[in-house]
Write a protein that holds these residues in place. Structure first.
Motif, PDB file in Angstrom:
ATOM      1  N   GLY A  28       0.783  -1.234   0.000  1.00  0.00           N
ATOM      2  CA  GLY A  28       0.000   0.000   0.000  1.00  0.00           C
ATOM      3  C   GLY A  28       0.811   1.279   0.000  1.00  0.00           C
ATOM      4  N   LYS A  29       2.035   1.223  -0.501  1.00  0.00           N
ATOM      5  CA  LYS A  29       2.890   2.426  -0.536  1.00  0.00           C
ATOM      6  C   LYS A  29       2.269   3.531  -1.397  1.00  0.00           C
ATOM      7  N   SER A  30       1.898   3.175  -2.624  1.00  0.00           N
ATOM      8  CA  SER A  30       1.334   4.170  -3.545  1.00  0.00           C
ATOM      9  C   SER A  30      -0.002   4.698  -3.036  1.00  0.00           C
ATOM     10  N   ALA A  31      -0.807   3.831  -2.442  1.00  0.00           N
ATOM     11  CA  ALA A  31      -2.099   4.252  -1.890  1.00  0.00           C
ATOM     12  C   ALA A  31      -1.893   5.222  -0.736  1.00  0.00           C
ATOM     13  N   LEU A  32      -0.892   4.960   0.086  1.00  0.00           N
ATOM     14  CA  LEU A  32      -0.584   5.830   1.224  1.00  0.00           C
ATOM     15  C   LEU A  32      -0.151   7.219   0.737  1.00  0.00           C
ATOM     16  N   ILE A  33       0.709   7.228  -0.278  1.00  0.00           N
ATOM     17  CA  ILE A  33       1.162   8.499  -0.853  1.00  0.00           C
ATOM     18  C   ILE A  33      -0.017   9.254  -1.465  1.00  0.00           C
ATOM     19  N   SER A  34      -0.870   8.535  -2.169  1.00  0.00           N
ATOM     20  CA  SER A  34      -2.027   9.157  -2.816  1.00  0.00           C
ATOM     21  C   SER A  34      -2.971   9.770  -1.791  1.00  0.00           C
ATOM     22  N   MET A  35      -3.224   9.060  -0.694  1.00  0.00           N
ATOM     23  CA  MET A  35      -4.106   9.576   0.345  1.00  0.00           C
ATOM     24  C   MET A  35      -3.503  10.818   1.000  1.00  0.00           C
ATOM     25  N   PHE A  36      -2.177  10.822   1.152  1.00  0.00           N
ATOM     26  CA  PHE A  36      -1.514  11.972   1.770  1.00  0.00           C
ATOM     27  C   PHE A  36      -1.539  13.197   0.854  1.00  0.00           C
ATOM     28  N   THR A  37      -1.131  13.004  -0.395  1.00  0.00           N
ATOM     29  CA  THR A  37      -1.041  14.146  -1.310  1.00  0.00           C
ATOM     30  C   THR A  37      -2.407  14.713  -1.688  1.00  0.00           C
ATOM     31  N   SER A  38      -3.448  13.879  -1.624  1.00  0.00           N
ATOM     32  CA  SER A  38      -4.802  14.348  -1.967  1.00  0.00           C
ATOM     33  C   SER A  38      -5.595  14.765  -0.728  1.00  0.00           C
ATOM     34  N   LYS A  39      -4.922  14.706   0.444  1.00  0.00           N
ATOM     35  CA  LYS A  39      -5.578  15.021   1.724  1.00  0.00           C
ATOM     36  C   LYS A  39      -6.800  14.126   1.965  1.00  0.00           C
ATOM     37  N   GLY A  40      -6.634  12.867   1.605  1.00  0.00           N
ATOM     38  CA  GLY A  40      -7.674  11.885   1.882  1.00  0.00           C
ATOM     39  C   GLY A  40      -8.771  11.771   0.855  1.00  0.00           C
ATOM     40  N   ASP A 165       1.086   3.331  13.093  1.00  0.00           N
ATOM     41  CA  ASP A 165       0.118   2.365  12.563  1.00  0.00           C
ATOM     42  C   ASP A 165      -0.979   3.154  11.878  1.00  0.00           C
ATOM     43  N   VAL A 166      -1.187   2.854  10.597  1.00  0.00           N
ATOM     44  CA  VAL A 166      -2.071   3.668   9.760  1.00  0.00           C
ATOM     45  C   VAL A 166      -2.975   2.792   8.900  1.00  0.00           C
ATOM     46  N   SER A 167      -3.884   3.468   8.212  1.00  0.00           N
ATOM     47  CA  SER A 167      -4.705   2.821   7.188  1.00  0.00           C
ATOM     48  C   SER A 167      -4.869   3.801   6.035  1.00  0.00           C
ATOM     49  N   ALA A 168      -4.548   3.340   4.831  1.00  0.00           N
ATOM     50  CA  ALA A 168      -4.728   4.171   3.638  1.00  0.00           C
ATOM     51  C   ALA A 168      -6.117   3.989   3.048  1.00  0.00           C
ATOM     52  N   ASN A 169      -6.889   3.068   3.613  1.00  0.00           N
ATOM     53  CA  ASN A 169      -8.234   2.809   3.105  1.00  0.00           C
ATOM     54  C   ASN A 169      -9.186   3.898   3.596  1.00  0.00           C
ATOM     55  N   PRO A 170      -9.928   4.554   2.678  1.00  0.00           N
ATOM     56  CA  PRO A 170     -10.818   5.644   3.087  1.00  0.00           C
ATOM     57  C   PRO A 170     -11.743   5.239   4.225  1.00  0.00           C
ATOM     58  N   PRO A 171     -11.972   6.117   5.188  1.00  0.00           N
ATOM     59  CA  PRO A 171     -11.520   7.519   5.236  1.00  0.00           C
ATOM     60  C   PRO A 171     -10.072   7.697   5.667  1.00  0.00           C
ATOM     61  N   GLY A 172      -9.391   6.600   5.908  1.00  0.00           N
ATOM     62  CA  GLY A 172      -7.988   6.674   6.286  1.00  0.00           C
ATOM     63  C   GLY A 172      -7.793   6.863   7.776  1.00  0.00           C
ATOM     64  N   LYS A 173      -6.603   6.486   8.234  1.00  0.00           N
ATOM     65  CA  LYS A 173      -6.251   6.661   9.651  1.00  0.00           C
ATOM     66  C   LYS A 173      -4.797   7.089   9.735  1.00  0.00           C
ATOM     67  N   ASP A 174      -4.574   8.340  10.105  1.00  0.00           N
ATOM     68  CA  ASP A 174      -3.213   8.867  10.316  1.00  0.00           C
ATOM     69  C   ASP A 174      -2.308   8.674   9.099  1.00  0.00           C
ATOM     70  N   ALA A 175      -2.885   8.705   7.899  1.00  0.00           N
ATOM     71  CA  ALA A 175      -2.078   8.480   6.694  1.00  0.00           C
ATOM     72  C   ALA A 175      -1.033   9.565   6.484  1.00  0.00           C
ATOM     73  N   ASP A 176      -1.285  10.741   7.046  1.00  0.00           N
ATOM     74  CA  ASP A 176      -0.333  11.838   6.863  1.00  0.00           C
ATOM     75  C   ASP A 176       0.794  11.839   7.886  1.00  0.00           C
ATOM     76  N   ALA A 177       0.629  11.112   8.981  1.00  0.00           N
ATOM     77  CA  ALA A 177       1.577  11.171  10.100  1.00  0.00           C
ATOM     78  C   ALA A 177       3.024  10.820   9.726  1.00  0.00           C
ATOM     79  N   PRO A 178       3.276   9.748   8.963  1.00  0.00           N
ATOM     80  CA  PRO A 178       4.670   9.427   8.624  1.00  0.00           C
ATOM     81  C   PRO A 178       5.347  10.522   7.809  1.00  0.00           C
ATOM     82  N   PHE A 179       4.608  11.131   6.907  1.00  0.00           N
ATOM     83  CA  PHE A 179       5.161  12.171   6.037  1.00  0.00           C
ATOM     84  C   PHE A 179       5.464  13.447   6.829  1.00  0.00           C
TER      85      PHE A 179
END
Length: 204
Positions: A28-40, A165-179
Motif C-alpha cells: 500500500g505504498k502508492s495508496a498511502l502516498i495518494s491519500m496523503f497528497t490528496s488530503k484523503g 500504525d495507519v490505514s490508507a483505506n478511506p476515510p484513512g487513519k493517520d495516513a499523513d503522520a509518517p510524512f
C-alpha cells in the motif's frame, strides 16, 4: 456562528528532501502516498504495480513556522523484478519510509532487509539514515493481523525509528503522520546545521 477566515501562510523558505518509500509489493505504498497528497480525497482502488521508481512531490508546511519542506517521494517498486536496479535512484537519500502490511509477516520481515539496503546505498556512510516504520492496513479485521504492533514498535525503537500504525483505506487513519514526521525531522536537522554553522562563524 461566524466562521473565522483562515489566512494562507506566507512561506518564507522552501527546503527539499528526497525520501525513499519502500516495502514489498501490495503493502500500500502508492495508496498511502495518494491519500496523503490528496488530503484523503483520492484512494487508488485499482492496483497497478510500480515499475522502478516513481517520483511524487508533496509540500509540507512545518507547524508554527513559515517554512515548507518539499518531499520528493521516491515510490519504490517492491517486486523482486526491480530490486537490482532501484538503488541507482537513491543517490543522496538519507530519509526513508518503510511500509509493511499488518496481515503479512513476510512484508514486515522484508522491511529489515530494505532498511539495510538503504543504509548500504548511502554515499556518505557516516551520515545517518533517518527513517520511520509504518504498519499499514490496520483497518483489517484483527483475525487477519499477522504482525503484532508492539513487536513492530520494539524493532523500530531498537533501530531508532519512529513508528506509525495507519490505514490508507478511506476515510484513512493517520495516513499523513509518517510524512509529517519525516518533514519535521528534516527541518529540525536543517535548523541544527544552520545554528552550528553560525556558531562556527562567530568563533572564527
Amino acid at each position: 456562528m461566524v466562521k473565522k477566515e483562515v489566512k494562507p501562510i506566507d512561506i518564507t523558505a522552501t527546503l527539499r528532501c528526497k525520501v525513499a518509500v519502500v516495502g514489498e509489493a501490495t503493502v500500500g505504498k502508492s495508496a498511502l502516498i495518494s491519500m496523503f497528497t490528496s488530503k484523503g480525497s483520492k484512494f487508488l482502488k485499482d492496483y497497478a504495480m510500480t515499475s522502478g521508481v516513481e517520483v511524487v512531490v508533496a509540500p509540507v508546511t512545518i507547524p508554527d513556522t513559515t517554512v515548507s519542506v518539499e518531499l520528493f517521494l521516491l515510490d519504490t517498486a517492491g517486486s523482486d523484478l526491480y530490486k537490482e536496479q532501484i538503488s541507482q535512484y537513491w543517490n543522496g537519500v538519507y530519509y526513508a519510509i518503510l511500509v509493511f502490511d499488518v496481515s503479512s509477516m513476510e512484508s514486515f520481515e522484508s522491511c529489515k532487509a530494505w532498511f539495510e539496503l538503504l543504509k548500504s546505498a548511502r554515499p556518505d556512510r557516516e551520515r545517518p539514515l533517518r527513517a520511520v516504520l509504518v504498519a499499514n492496513k490496520t483497518d483489517l479485521p484483527p483475525q487477519r493481523h499477522q504482525v503484532r504492533l508492539d513487536m513492530a514498535q520494539d524493532w523500530a525503537t531498537t533501530n531508532t525509528l519512529d513508528f506509525f500504525d495507519v490505514s490508507a483505506n478511506p476515510p484513512g487513519k493517520d495516513a499523513d503522520a509518517p510524512f509529517l514526521s519525516i518533514a519535521t525531522t528534516f527541518y529540525r536537522n536543517y535548523e541544527d546545521k544552520v545554528a552550528a554553522f553560525q556558531d562556527a562563524c562567530r568563533n572564527y
